[in-house]
Design a protein around this motif. Structure first.
Motif: not given
Length: 324
Positions: A77-89
Motif C-alpha cells: 500500500a502507499r501512505v501519504v502525509d500531506d504535512k510532508l508536502d508542505f514541509q518540502l514546499a
C-alpha cells in the motif's frame, strides 16, 4: 461284491486325509503393535509477519487483498502525509532564498577581491565577505539535508512486503488513517506445516523424527520435527512436516494419527477367520485334531500387503491356527 457303505467311508477318509495334508498351520506368537492416538492438526505457516506502515498518514493506494501471492519487497500500500508536502514546499522556498543570497554574497566577494588588489578595502573586510559566502553555503547544505530527510519520509510511505508469501489479512482500506508501526497486512511465508495440540499424558511417548500418519489421504505420512518444551492448558504443541501440504488455506484442520506407544498382540490372517451365526471362529490344531473355537477379533492391521486381525480373547500364544 464291495459293501457301498464301506466304500463311501473309504472315500470320505481319503478326502479327509488329503485335506489334512493340504491344511497349513500357523503357530501364534505375540507381535509388537504401535498404539496410535488420533488428534487434529492445523495447517500453519513457518513465518507470519506483518507489513507495517513506517509513517503515519492516509492510505491512498492498496495493491493487495487476502489470498494474493506477494514477493519480498513488493508494495502492499502507499501512505501519504500531506504535512510532508508542505514541509518540502517550505524548504524549497528557503533554498531558493538562500541561493539568491549566495549569488549576491559571491558577487560581493568577487568585487572585494578586485578592490583589495587596489588597496581600496582591508583584508579584514575581505574575510567578512568570504565568511558570509561560507555561512550561506552551509545553510544551503543544511537545507538540502533536511529536504533529503523529508524525501526519505515520503518514500517510506510505501508499505512493502517483508518476505515472499501469501497475504492472510488486510485490516486497512483505501482512505484509512494509519499510525507509524500499524500493520497494513499480514504475510504468511516460509512454507507450511501441521501444528498439533497433543494431551500432555502422551508427551513422554512422542519423539522427534517419528513417522506420523495423515488421515485425510490414504498412505500420506509426515515427520514429527519439533516438540515444544512448554505445555499450556494440558496440551503439548508439536510440528509435523508433510510433503505436498496444500498452502492455500492456513488454519485448516486435518486428522492425524500419532504413535504414542507399543503393545503385544496376537495376530492371525484375516482369511483364517470364519463367521457363523454372528460369531467368529478359528480352527485350532491340537493333539493331531482340529477344533473350532469362538474368538473375539479386534482391529485389522496390514502386514506385507496382507490383512491380519488381532484376536482379543479365545486364543493363546503358542497355539496353532489352521489356515484356510
Amino acid at each position: 461284491m464291495t459293501n457301498p457303505g464301506k466304500l463311501l467311508r473309504l472315500v470320505l477318509g481319503a478326502v479327509l486325509i488329503a485335506t489334512a495334508a493340504r491344511a497349513e498351520t500357523l503357530r501364534v506368537a505375540p507381535s509388537r503393535l504401535v498404539e496410535w492416538k488420533s488428534v487434529y492438526g492445523q495447517v500453519e505457516t513457518r513465518n507470519r509477519v506483518p507489513a507495517r506502515a513506517r509513517i503515519g498518514g492516509t492510505v491512498v493506494d492498496l495493491d493487495v487483498s487476502e489470498g494474493d501471492a506477494v514477493t519480498a519487497g513488493q508494495r502492499i500500500a502507499r501512505v501519504v502525509d500531506d504535512k510532508l508536502d508542505f514541509q518540502l514546499a517550505s524548504l524549497d522556498a528557503r533554498l531558493e532564498a538562500a541561493t539568491a543570497q549566495l549569488e549576491t554574497a559571491t558577487a560581493d566577494l568577487d568585487r572585494g577581491e578586485e578592490l583589495i588588489k587596489r588597496g581600496v578595502i582591508t583584508a579584514q573586510r575581505l574575510e567578512q565577505l568570504q565568511t558570509a559566502v561560507d555561512v550561506i553555503q552551509g545553510e544551503i547544505r543544511s537545507l538540502g539535508s533536511e529536504r533529503l530527510v523529508i524525501e526519505q519520509q515520503v518514500a517510506e510511505g510505501e508499505i512493502l512486503s517483508p518476505e515472499a508469501g501469501v497475504v492472510l489479512t488486510v485490516p486497512i482500506s483505501r482512505g484509512s488513517v494509519v499510525a507509524p508501526g500499524e500493520a497494513a497486512a499480514v504475510i504468511a511465508g516460509g512454507g507450511v506445516f501441521l501444528r498439533l495440540s497433543v494431551p500432555e499424558r502422551h508427551a513422554g511417548d512422542l519423539v522427534e523424527g517419528a513417522e506420523i500418519e495423515i488421515g485425510s489421504s490414504a498412505g500420506q505420512t509426515g515427520t514429527l520435527v519439533k516438540l515444544y518444551p512448554q505445555i499450556e492448558g494440558g496440551r503439548l504443541q508439536a510440528d509435523v512436516e508433510v510433503g505436498g501440504l496444500d498452502p492455500r488455506f492456513v488454519g485448516r484442520r486435518m486428522p492425524v494419527r500419532l504413535p504414542v506407544g507399543e503393545r503385544e498382540a496376537l495376530l492371525v490372517p484375516e482369511a483364517a477367520l470364519e463367521r457363523h451365526g454372528g460369531l467368529d471362529f478359528l480352527t485350532i490344531a491340537e493333539e493331531g485334531a482340529e477344533r473350532r473355537r469362538a474368538v473375539v477379533p479386534g482391529g485389522t492391521v496390514s502386514r506385507e500387503g496382507e490383512a491380519w486381525v488381532e484376536i482379543l480373547t479365545g486364543l493363546a500364544a503358542g497355539e496353532s491356527v489352521v489356515l484356510k
